[in-house]
Design an enzyme around this catalytic site. Structure first.
Site, PDB file in Angstrom:
ATOM      1  N   THR A 143      -7.495  -5.276   1.166  1.00  0.00           N
ATOM      2  CA  THR A 143      -6.224  -5.927   0.842  1.00  0.00           C
ATOM      3  C   THR A 143      -5.547  -6.554   2.052  1.00  0.00           C
ATOM      4  O   THR A 143      -5.768  -6.120   3.184  1.00  0.00           O
ATOM      5  CB  THR A 143      -5.273  -4.877   0.207  1.00  0.00           C
ATOM      6  OG1 THR A 143      -3.985  -5.438   0.053  1.00  0.00           O
ATOM      7  CG2 THR A 143      -5.133  -3.639   1.088  1.00  0.00           C
ATOM      8  N   ASP A 144      -4.691  -7.527   1.787  1.00  0.00           N
ATOM      9  CA  ASP A 144      -3.889  -8.135   2.865  1.00  0.00           C
ATOM     10  C   ASP A 144      -2.846  -7.160   3.416  1.00  0.00           C
ATOM     11  O   ASP A 144      -2.311  -7.353   4.506  1.00  0.00           O
ATOM     12  CB  ASP A 144      -3.197  -9.418   2.371  1.00  0.00           C
ATOM     13  CG  ASP A 144      -2.331  -9.248   1.126  1.00  0.00           C
ATOM     14  OD1 ASP A 144      -2.163  -8.115   0.647  1.00  0.00           O
ATOM     15  OD2 ASP A 144      -1.804 -10.274   0.632  1.00  0.00           O
ATOM     16  N   GLU A 145      -2.546  -6.102   2.638  1.00  0.00           N
ATOM     17  CA  GLU A 145      -1.453  -5.196   3.040  1.00  0.00           C
ATOM     18  C   GLU A 145      -1.766  -4.431   4.322  1.00  0.00           C
ATOM     19  O   GLU A 145      -0.855  -3.899   4.953  1.00  0.00           O
ATOM     20  CB  GLU A 145      -1.134  -4.214   1.909  1.00  0.00           C
ATOM     21  CG  GLU A 145      -0.724  -4.921   0.638  1.00  0.00           C
ATOM     22  CD  GLU A 145       0.070  -4.046  -0.314  1.00  0.00           C
ATOM     23  OE1 GLU A 145       0.501  -2.962   0.076  1.00  0.00           O
ATOM     24  OE2 GLU A 145       0.242  -4.477  -1.467  1.00  0.00           O
ATOM     25  N   LYS A 173      -5.977   2.196   2.707  1.00  0.00           N
ATOM     26  CA  LYS A 173      -6.940   1.081   2.670  1.00  0.00           C
ATOM     27  C   LYS A 173      -7.349   0.697   4.100  1.00  0.00           C
ATOM     28  O   LYS A 173      -8.512   0.389   4.360  1.00  0.00           O
ATOM     29  CB  LYS A 173      -6.355  -0.133   1.944  1.00  0.00           C
ATOM     30  CG  LYS A 173      -6.157   0.035   0.455  1.00  0.00           C
ATOM     31  CD  LYS A 173      -7.446   0.256  -0.335  1.00  0.00           C
ATOM     32  CE  LYS A 173      -8.312  -0.975  -0.436  1.00  0.00           C
ATOM     33  NZ  LYS A 173      -9.470  -0.750  -1.342  1.00  0.00           N
TER      34      LYS A 173
HETATM   35  P1  NAD Z   1      -7.272  -0.787 -10.551  1.00  0.00           P
HETATM   36  O1  NAD Z   1      -6.282   0.300 -10.241  1.00  0.00           O
HETATM   37  O2  NAD Z   1      -7.022  -1.692 -11.705  1.00  0.00           O
HETATM   38  O3  NAD Z   1      -8.718  -0.137 -10.791  1.00  0.00           O
HETATM   39  C1  NAD Z   1      -9.227   0.877  -9.990  1.00  0.00           C
HETATM   40  C2  NAD Z   1     -10.444   1.462 -10.708  1.00  0.00           C
HETATM   41  O4  NAD Z   1     -11.011   2.472  -9.863  1.00  0.00           O
HETATM   42  C3  NAD Z   1     -10.107   2.133 -12.035  1.00  0.00           C
HETATM   43  O5  NAD Z   1     -11.023   1.740 -13.019  1.00  0.00           O
HETATM   44  C4  NAD Z   1     -10.230   3.617 -11.737  1.00  0.00           C
HETATM   45  O6  NAD Z   1     -10.628   4.386 -12.855  1.00  0.00           O
HETATM   46  C5  NAD Z   1     -11.287   3.622 -10.646  1.00  0.00           C
HETATM   47  N1  NAD Z   1     -11.198   4.792  -9.760  1.00  0.00           N
HETATM   48  C6  NAD Z   1     -10.079   5.278  -9.157  1.00  0.00           C
HETATM   49  N2  NAD Z   1     -10.388   6.378  -8.440  1.00  0.00           N
HETATM   50  C7  NAD Z   1     -11.721   6.571  -8.586  1.00  0.00           C
HETATM   51  C8  NAD Z   1     -12.634   7.526  -8.078  1.00  0.00           C
HETATM   52  N3  NAD Z   1     -12.229   8.517  -7.275  1.00  0.00           N
HETATM   53  N4  NAD Z   1     -13.937   7.415  -8.404  1.00  0.00           N
HETATM   54  C9  NAD Z   1     -14.365   6.427  -9.219  1.00  0.00           C
HETATM   55  N5  NAD Z   1     -13.540   5.497  -9.747  1.00  0.00           N
HETATM   56  C10 NAD Z   1     -12.241   5.573  -9.432  1.00  0.00           C
HETATM   57  O7  NAD Z   1      -7.441  -1.577  -9.194  1.00  0.00           O
HETATM   58  P2  NAD Z   1      -7.647  -3.153  -8.957  1.00  0.00           P
HETATM   59  O8  NAD Z   1      -6.341  -3.814  -8.969  1.00  0.00           O
HETATM   60  O9  NAD Z   1      -8.735  -3.614  -9.848  1.00  0.00           O
HETATM   61  O10 NAD Z   1      -8.159  -3.123  -7.439  1.00  0.00           O
HETATM   62  C11 NAD Z   1      -9.545  -2.990  -7.143  1.00  0.00           C
HETATM   63  C12 NAD Z   1      -9.723  -2.969  -5.640  1.00  0.00           C
HETATM   64  O11 NAD Z   1      -9.187  -4.154  -5.073  1.00  0.00           O
HETATM   65  C13 NAD Z   1      -8.991  -1.807  -4.940  1.00  0.00           C
HETATM   66  O12 NAD Z   1      -9.813  -1.341  -3.905  1.00  0.00           O
HETATM   67  C14 NAD Z   1      -7.730  -2.444  -4.381  1.00  0.00           C
HETATM   68  O13 NAD Z   1      -7.294  -1.766  -3.230  1.00  0.00           O
HETATM   69  C15 NAD Z   1      -8.243  -3.837  -4.059  1.00  0.00           C
HETATM   70  N6  NAD Z   1      -7.218  -4.886  -4.080  1.00  0.00           N
HETATM   71  C16 NAD Z   1      -6.475  -5.108  -5.222  1.00  0.00           C
HETATM   72  C17 NAD Z   1      -5.563  -6.146  -5.254  1.00  0.00           C
HETATM   73  C18 NAD Z   1      -4.727  -6.442  -6.474  1.00  0.00           C
HETATM   74  O14 NAD Z   1      -3.849  -7.324  -6.402  1.00  0.00           O
HETATM   75  N7  NAD Z   1      -4.941  -5.788  -7.591  1.00  0.00           N
HETATM   76  C19 NAD Z   1      -5.374  -6.955  -4.108  1.00  0.00           C
HETATM   77  C20 NAD Z   1      -6.101  -6.657  -2.958  1.00  0.00           C
HETATM   78  C21 NAD Z   1      -7.052  -5.642  -2.969  1.00  0.00           C
HETATM   79  O1  DAU Z   2      -1.223  -7.637  -1.664  1.00  0.00           O
HETATM   80  C1  DAU Z   2      -2.315  -7.050  -2.289  1.00  0.00           C
HETATM   81  C2  DAU Z   2      -1.840  -5.853  -3.079  1.00  0.00           C
HETATM   82  O2  DAU Z   2      -1.143  -6.377  -4.201  1.00  0.00           O
HETATM   83  C3  DAU Z   2      -2.959  -4.925  -3.532  1.00  0.00           C
HETATM   84  O3  DAU Z   2      -3.599  -4.395  -2.411  1.00  0.00           O
HETATM   85  C4  DAU Z   2      -2.407  -3.810  -4.424  1.00  0.00           C
HETATM   86  O4  DAU Z   2      -3.477  -3.042  -4.932  1.00  0.00           O
HETATM   87  C5  DAU Z   2      -1.648  -4.447  -5.565  1.00  0.00           C
HETATM   88  O5  DAU Z   2      -1.028  -3.444  -6.333  1.00  0.00           O
HETATM   89  C6  DAU Z   2      -0.581  -5.428  -5.053  1.00  0.00           C
HETATM   90  O6  DAU Z   2       0.492  -4.717  -4.369  1.00  0.00           O
HETATM   91  P1  DAU Z   2       2.004  -5.155  -4.563  1.00  0.00           P
HETATM   92  O7  DAU Z   2       2.870  -4.015  -4.256  1.00  0.00           O
HETATM   93  O8  DAU Z   2       2.294  -6.443  -3.874  1.00  0.00           O
HETATM   94  O9  DAU Z   2       1.950  -5.482  -6.146  1.00  0.00           O
HETATM   95  P2  DAU Z   2       2.976  -5.168  -7.349  1.00  0.00           P
HETATM   96  O10 DAU Z   2       2.468  -5.905  -8.534  1.00  0.00           O
HETATM   97  O11 DAU Z   2       3.226  -3.707  -7.486  1.00  0.00           O
HETATM   98  O12 DAU Z   2       4.307  -5.842  -6.845  1.00  0.00           O
HETATM   99  C7  DAU Z   2       4.357  -7.223  -6.516  1.00  0.00           C
HETATM  100  C8  DAU Z   2       5.765  -7.507  -6.002  1.00  0.00           C
HETATM  101  O13 DAU Z   2       6.681  -7.368  -7.085  1.00  0.00           O
HETATM  102  C9  DAU Z   2       6.240  -6.551  -4.935  1.00  0.00           C
HETATM  103  O14 DAU Z   2       7.044  -7.255  -4.007  1.00  0.00           O
HETATM  104  C10 DAU Z   2       7.092  -5.533  -5.694  1.00  0.00           C
HETATM  105  C11 DAU Z   2       7.678  -6.368  -6.827  1.00  0.00           C
HETATM  106  N1  DAU Z   2       7.896  -5.652  -8.115  1.00  0.00           N
HETATM  107  C12 DAU Z   2       6.882  -4.931  -8.642  1.00  0.00           C
HETATM  108  C13 DAU Z   2       7.058  -4.285  -9.838  1.00  0.00           C
HETATM  109  C14 DAU Z   2       5.925  -3.468 -10.439  1.00  0.00           C
HETATM  110  C15 DAU Z   2       9.119  -5.794  -8.777  1.00  0.00           C
HETATM  111  O15 DAU Z   2      10.036  -6.480  -8.287  1.00  0.00           O
HETATM  112  N2  DAU Z   2       9.271  -5.152  -9.968  1.00  0.00           N
HETATM  113  C16 DAU Z   2       8.299  -4.387 -10.523  1.00  0.00           C
HETATM  114  O16 DAU Z   2       8.541  -3.799 -11.604  1.00  0.00           O
END
Ligand code: NAD
Ligand code: DAU
Length: 367
Positions: A143-145, A173
């Site tokens: 992730t970018d975080e 991460k």
């Molecule tokens: P998600 O939470 O939707 O899915 C995570 C999946 O992992 C689920 O299906 C869960 O059952 C499985 N899981 C969790 N713990 C586990 C374990 N111990 N063993 C096996 N499976 C397990 O997550 P996502 O949003 O699809 O993110 C996927 C990956 O991408 C993560 O590594 C996250 O850090 C990264 N990522 C996500 C975002 C985003 O915006 N969603 C952005 C940047 C990076």
């Molecule tokens: O930047 C990449 C990350 O993006 C991933 O690594 C994470 O897995 C993913 O969850 C996401 O993190 P964020 O915290 O940025 O995503 P989220 O959707 O939770 O929130 C996006 C923005 O919106 C953040 O600034 C918080 C705000 N927010 C979120 C929720 C759920 C609100 O204002 N209200 C809300 O109810």
């Protein structure tokens, strides 16, 4: 779903272990891979936590090339058995605890899965793949975080920006990224890493901003914006992300990291208003959806801005995002409107109502 396939019509198949493939990005990637690699077999290992669901894996492009294994990435014996029993040549590692708000309220599972789980996978790959690894690849999705937070005018993160994680999620991460690089430098495990910005699209669990807003709006519930809503994220459509991962996996250089951004920087409040406008057009109510917006107590330690510089993956692998935020949001809203069974199952998932109470009720009371 077939449970013992390794060969098909005499062709040597590519065998890819996807972890977390029942989650949001993982399930989109499984779909992408089954289309992109006609001879590949996908082994999908997922613990089916609250975030994972087999509903995300319905109607796959070719189910016979998909094997689902319910299991935990922290289980070394299980991973070793999978790597021994199937001719797995690539691991694409998505499995993680992924929600920042949950990491603030309960960080322990983040350390377990994101740090120890990644370590367990790396260790199993090192042990089972041995020294003959020229045709192997371990791709880690991050992730970018990990790079911290930017002010409004600072330049976007590059691959050499120093790590500065600020939430339990991003710290876990960052730890996993460091472990992956350590296995490359110490053991020459053939790894690649992608660090990407906020994803959105089909099959995203409604704890994250975009699906939460769509689903709350459709139910006539408040749209909770944290603080002033001026935080900026760089939105990446999930199919663009899948393409970037696929390129890094198949064409990326071992040991390298690639930043993947959406080129779509918006404040949260701008984004929520865009969703409302699309809903006003596609599913009008008596009053505009924007009237449901409520400002609620901010997230502790809320990062104000993320932005990714994707020059490296563009120059080296030819990847650029194809979706504008307007197109991506419209398709995402349309997807939710035409997939009511999935929406219903998402809202009914075990523990979801409790999560809404824990995360939002207290916020309202605190403001
Ligand atoms: P998600 O939470 O939707 O899915 C995570 C999946 O992992 C689920 O299906 C869960 O059952 C499985 N899981 C969790 N713990 C586990 C374990 N111990 N063993 C096996 N499976 C397990 O997550 P996502 O949003 O699809 O993110 C996927 C990956 O991408 C993560 O590594 C996250 O850090 C990264 N990522 C996500 C975002 C985003 O915006 N969603 C952005 C940047 C990076
Ligand atoms: O930047 C990449 C990350 O993006 C991933 O690594 C994470 O897995 C993913 O969850 C996401 O993190 P964020 O915290 O940025 O995503 P989220 O959707 O939770 O929130 C996006 C923005 O919106 C953040 O600034 C918080 C705000 N927010 C979120 C929720 C759920 C609100 O204002 N209200 C809300 O109810």
């Amino acid at each position: 779903m077939d449970f013992f396939p390794t060969m098909q019509l005499g062709l040597i198949m590519k065998n890819i272990l996807v972890t977390g493939g029942a989650g949001f990005i993982g399930s989109n990637f499984v779909r992408y891979l089954l289309k992109a690699e006609q001879n590949a077999h996908v082994y999908n290992l997922d613990a089916l936590t609250y975030a994972g669901s087999l509903e995300n894996l319905r109607n796959l492009p070719d189910d016979s090339r998909h094997t689902f294994i319910e299991g935990n990435i922290c289980n070394l014996e299980l991973i070793q058995t999978l790597l021994h029993n199937y001719p797995i040549d690539s691991i694409v590692h998505f499995a993680a605890e992924s929600h920042v708000d949950r990491s603030i309220l309960g960080p322990a599972p983040f350390m377990q899965t994101n740090v120890l789980g990644t370590f367990t996978l790396l260790e199993a790959a090192r042990q089972v793949w041995g020294r003959e690894r020229s045709d192997k690849r371990f791709h880690h999705v991050s992730t970018d975080e990990v790079f911290g937070s930017l002010s409004a005018h600072e330049a976007a993160f590059t691959e050499s920006t120093p790590y500065d994680p600020r939430s339990p999620y991003s710290a876990s991460k960052a730890s996993s990224d460091h472990l992956v690089r350590a296995y490359f430098h110490t053991y020459q495990l053939p790894v690649t890493i992608t660090n990407c910005s906020n994803n959105y699209g089909a099959y995203q669990f409604p704890e994250k901003l975009i699906p939460l807003m769509i689903m709350n709006a459709l139910q006539g519930k408040p749209l909770p914006v944290y603080g002033d809503g001026l935080q900026i994220r760089d939105w990446l459509y999930v199919e663009d992300h899948c393409e970037a991962i696929y390129l890094a996996l198949t064409k990326g250089t071992r040991g390298e990291t690639y930043n993947v951004g959406g080129n779509n920087q918006l404040t949260n409040i701008e984004l929520v208003k865009k969703i409302c406008e699309i809903l006003d057009e596609l599913q009008p109510m008596q009053k505009p959806y924007a009237s449901f917006i409520e400002h609620v107590t901010d997230r502790p330690g809320h990062d104000s801005r993320y932005a990714m510089d994707s020059t490296k993956i563009k120059n080296e692998l030819g990847w650029t995002p194809s979706y504008t935020i307007e197109r991506g949001l419209r398709e995402t809203v349309e997807w939710h409107l035409s997939n009511s069974a999935w929406v219903k199952s998402g809202l009914a998932r075990a523990g979801y109502d409790d999560w809404l109470d824990t995360n939002y009720q207290r916020r309202k009371e605190e403001l």
